[in-house]
Every structure is written in structure tokens, then in C-alpha cells.
Scaffold this active site. Structure first.
Site, mmCIF file in Angstrom:
data_model
loop_
_atom_site.group_PDB
_atom_site.id
_atom_site.type_symbol
_atom_site.label_atom_id
_atom_site.label_comp_id
_atom_site.label_asym_id
_atom_site.label_seq_id
_atom_site.Cartn_x
_atom_site.Cartn_y
_atom_site.Cartn_z
ATOM 1 N N SER A 1 0.805 -1.228 0.000
ATOM 2 C CA SER A 1 0.000 0.000 0.000
ATOM 3 C C SER A 1 0.837 1.276 0.000
ATOM 4 O O SER A 1 0.346 2.322 -0.418
ATOM 5 C CB SER A 1 -0.924 0.020 1.221
ATOM 6 N N ASP B 1 -4.470 7.179 8.291
ATOM 7 C CA ASP B 1 -5.291 6.222 9.036
ATOM 8 C C ASP B 1 -4.381 5.532 10.054
ATOM 9 O O ASP B 1 -3.280 6.019 10.310
ATOM 10 C CB ASP B 1 -6.038 5.258 8.093
ATOM 11 N N HIS C 1 -1.334 4.081 7.643
ATOM 12 C CA HIS C 1 -0.702 4.743 6.493
ATOM 13 C C HIS C 1 -0.415 6.221 6.712
ATOM 14 O O HIS C 1 -1.226 6.936 7.302
ATOM 15 C CB HIS C 1 -1.598 4.575 5.268
#
Ligand SMILES: *[C@@H]1O[C@H](CO)[C@@H](O)[C@H](O)[C@H]1NC(C)=O
Length: 366
Positions: free
Chosen positions: A43, A340, A343
């Protein structure tokens, strides 16, 4: 117009044309240096490939992407751009962002200047992407081969061989193997000590690099892992009191540091061998640990207020589908290191980009 005026005018035109030629030569030369940018991993570098597969690991809904000018969620796990987007535009290969390979609308020119094959939730350990049904790193390499085939069909084998030689291949993964897999479920802990698991991951990095070299890649950059004990998610799960005691958990950051050291040793050993067999091949290590640790430890210097919880929701646990349009969102994400619970924010990614500028310049000029 008198004779001398005409002369002057013609001279000016000549100078203008000369400048234009110089400028074009310069653009050509810098393109020559770096022909493309191809990214693999998780990610931290996925611009939205997971939008095209069946997995719960996605982020193509608000509030993700809310700081893009059109506020469109792209599938990036942050409020705006990733470090790889900044890099792609800094080196002049992209105007704005590095697109996901699985976007069916990409044209040949886009494939030529660079794409990301990365998939959020992925890792080196084959068990990690199978748990989350995302794209394994090996499959990402298959996509590279497919991409190459498309380029060869359009532009010829010879040209693409050169193109691959002058492109940069960048890999960023590893965190999920620890955070979602080794620390979270017993499967791997039963059969691997932490050191054996770190070596197991590095063996996969090694194989990945060998596969890229076999494809003809000559500039390969690999990032380490961040201070994993500082991820808000890890603090929440491991602090004795997750609400009041939100310091980084050193045990996990120390495992990250050990892994990064082992990785650097391995990359150095590989470079030593390559210097004898394939001297034009270069492997670079990209440190993300120190930039992130610095932002957390010296928050004020970077203008951050919050370093131990994310901007989305409570900031303690939400990520991916748990951070959604019903979540509360902080007023100013640029005051947060994390978007979040796992991340970084766009601001953090931009700072990581700035911190790696000297490495990027070094790669471009070598
Ligand atoms: C490999 O060769 C380069 C010079 O081409 C040198 O700068 C570098 O230190 C060498 N690396 C290793 C690990 O020996």
C-alpha cells in the site's frame, strides 16, 4: 526595417532557435538517463491496483484522496499523493502521478514512462497476500513481463531492451509480513524465530532482484521498513493502556531496524557479486525508517501536532474499509503524520520524498 535591424532580427531568431535546440537536447539527455519508473510492493506504493481485484483491502472511497484537487479517491491509502508520485514527477517522467498498471485505459506512452504494479496488503511471504487476496509480488513481476510484451509489440524488442536498462525499478514491501502476518497470526511464528523470518523475507527480496536482473534491469532500488512500533495500529494493539500510553512500542521498531540492517548487508553482498559479473547493475537501498522516526521524534520541526493516531476516525484502529465516508476526519491532515491507523498522510509522503532526494539524484546521475 533597415539592414542592421533585419540583421539584428535574424540574429535573434538564430539565438532563439539555438536555445530551443539546446533545450530539446537537454530534455532528450535527461530522458536518456532515466527512461521509466516501475514500482512494486504494498500500500505504500499502490496507486489503486486493488480497485481492479476482489479484496477487502481497498481505499477507493471517501475520505481517502480528499486532498486531491478534485477530491477523487484513487485507491491510494492516503489523503493525496504517495512518495512515488512525487518522485515520478520530480524526475520528469510524469506530470503529476504514477498510475496503477491494472487501469485498463493506460496508453503505450504511459506504460513507457512508468507504472506501479504494487498491491495494498501484499508482502514478500507468499502467505501474506494470500491472507488478504491481493496481488503477490511474483504476480507483480508477471505483470511487468506482460507490460514489457505490450511495449515490445508496439516499439520493437531492441528499443525496449535499452529502455529497461535505463529504467528504475523500485520495491517497497515488508511491513505487512510482520504486522498482518508474523505478529498477528501464529502460522509463521510456530516455525520461524524472528531472525529466521527476517532471513526468509530477505531471501525473497534476493530472488526478486535476481528476476529483475534477468529481465535486463540495471537500476534497482529497495526500501526498508518503517518504525513499525510507531504505527498507531500497533500502539493500539500492544500498549498496556492504548488510550493514555501511546508511545512507540520499541520491541517492534527494533525488529524493523534489525531487518533493515540485514537487508542492507544482503544488498551490499549482492552488489559485490554484481560488480564482478554485471558491473553496470546497481542496487540501491532507500531508507524510510529514519525520515519517519525523525518526523515522530521532532514533530514540531515538521509542523506536526499528532504523531500517535491517524486523521481518519478515532485514529487508533481504522484503515481501509473501516475508514470510510461515515468516519470523522480531522480538520487538518497536514498536522498528522498518519492518515489512518497504518498509512502516512500526503505530507508525510512528501517529507519522505524530500528526505530521499539525495538518493534519487544519485540514482539519476549514475
Ligand atoms: C561496486 O563498484 C562500484 C564502482 O563501479 C563501487 O563504487 C562500489 O563500491 C562497488 N560496490 C561494492 C559492494 O563493492
Amino acid at each position: 526595417m533597415g539592414i542592421s535591424n533585419t540583421h539584428l532580427f535574424l540574429s535573434l531568431v538564430q539565438i532563439f532557435i539555438l536555445c530551443l535546440l539546446c533545450f530539446m537536447a537537454k530534455v532528450e539527455a535527461s530522458n536518456q538517463k532515466l527512461s521509466g519508473f516501475y514500482v512494486f510492493g504494498d500500500s505504500t506504493v499502490d496507486p489503486g491496483n486493488n480497485n481492479y481485484i476482489k479484496t477487502p483491502f481497498r481505499s477507493n472511497f471517501p475520505p481517502y484522496g480528499r486532498d486531491f484537487s478534485n477530491q477523487v479517491p484513487t485507491g491510494r491509502f492516503t489523503n493525496g499523493r504517495l512518495a512515488t508520485d512525487y518522485i515520478a514527477s520530480y524526475v520528469g517522467l510524469k506530470k503529476d502521478v504514477l498510475p496503477p498498471y491494472l487501469d485498463p485505459n493506460l496508453r503505450i506512452e504511459e506504460l513507457m514512462t512508468g507504472v506501479s504494479f504494487a498491491s495494498a496488503g501484499s508482502g514478500f511471504d507468499p502467505l501474506t497476500p494470500s491472507m488478504t487476496n491481493v496481488i503477490p509480488i511474483e504476480k507483480q513481476l508477471e505483470y511487468l513481463r506482460e507490460c514489457r510484451k505490450r511495449l515490445e509489440d508496439a516499439l520493437g524488442k531492441r528499443r525496449i531492451e535499452n529502455h529497461v536498462k535505463n529504467a528504475v525499478f523500485f520495491l517497497s514491501a515488508g511491513t505487512n509480513d510482520f504486522v498482518l502476518n508474523y505478529f498477528a497470526i501464529p502460522a509463521r511464528r510456530k516455525s520461524y524465530s524472528i531472525l529466521a523470518y527476517q532471513q526468509f523475507l530477505i531471501q525473497h527480496v534476493r530472488e526478486f532482484i535476481q528476476d529483475l536482473l534477468a529481465e535486463g534491469a540495471r537500476k534497482i532500488a529497495i526500501s526498508g521498513v518503517p518504525p513499525m512500533g510507531c504505527l498507531p495500529f500497533m500502539i493500539t494493539l500492544n500498549s498496556p493502556n492504548a488510550f493514555f500510553q501511546r508511545d512507540c512500542i520499541n520491541k517492534y521498531s527494533s525488529i524493523a531496524r534489525d531487518y533493515n540492517l540485514l537487508l542492507q548487508h544482503e544488498l551490499h553482498a549482492m552488489q559485490l557479486q554484481l560488480n564482478m559479473s554485471t558491473p553496470d547493475a546497481k542496487i540501491y537501498y532507500v531508507d524510510i525508517y529514519k525520515p519517519i522516526a525523525d518526523m515522530i521524534q521532532m514533530r514540531k520541526r515538521f509542523g506536526f501536532d499528532e504523531v500517535d493516531s491517524g486523521c481518519c476516525g478515532s485514529g487508533y484502529i481504522e484503515a481501509s474499509i473501516l475508514c470510510n465516508k461515515l468516519s470523522n476526519v480531522c480538520v487538518d491532515p497536514s498536522k498528522y503524520v498518519f492518515w489512518d491507523s497504518i498509512h502516512p498522510t500526503e505530507k508525510t509522503y512528501h517529507n519522505i520524498f524530500l528526505a530521499s532526494l539525495s538518493t534519487i539524484d544519485f540514482i539519476v546521475n549514475n
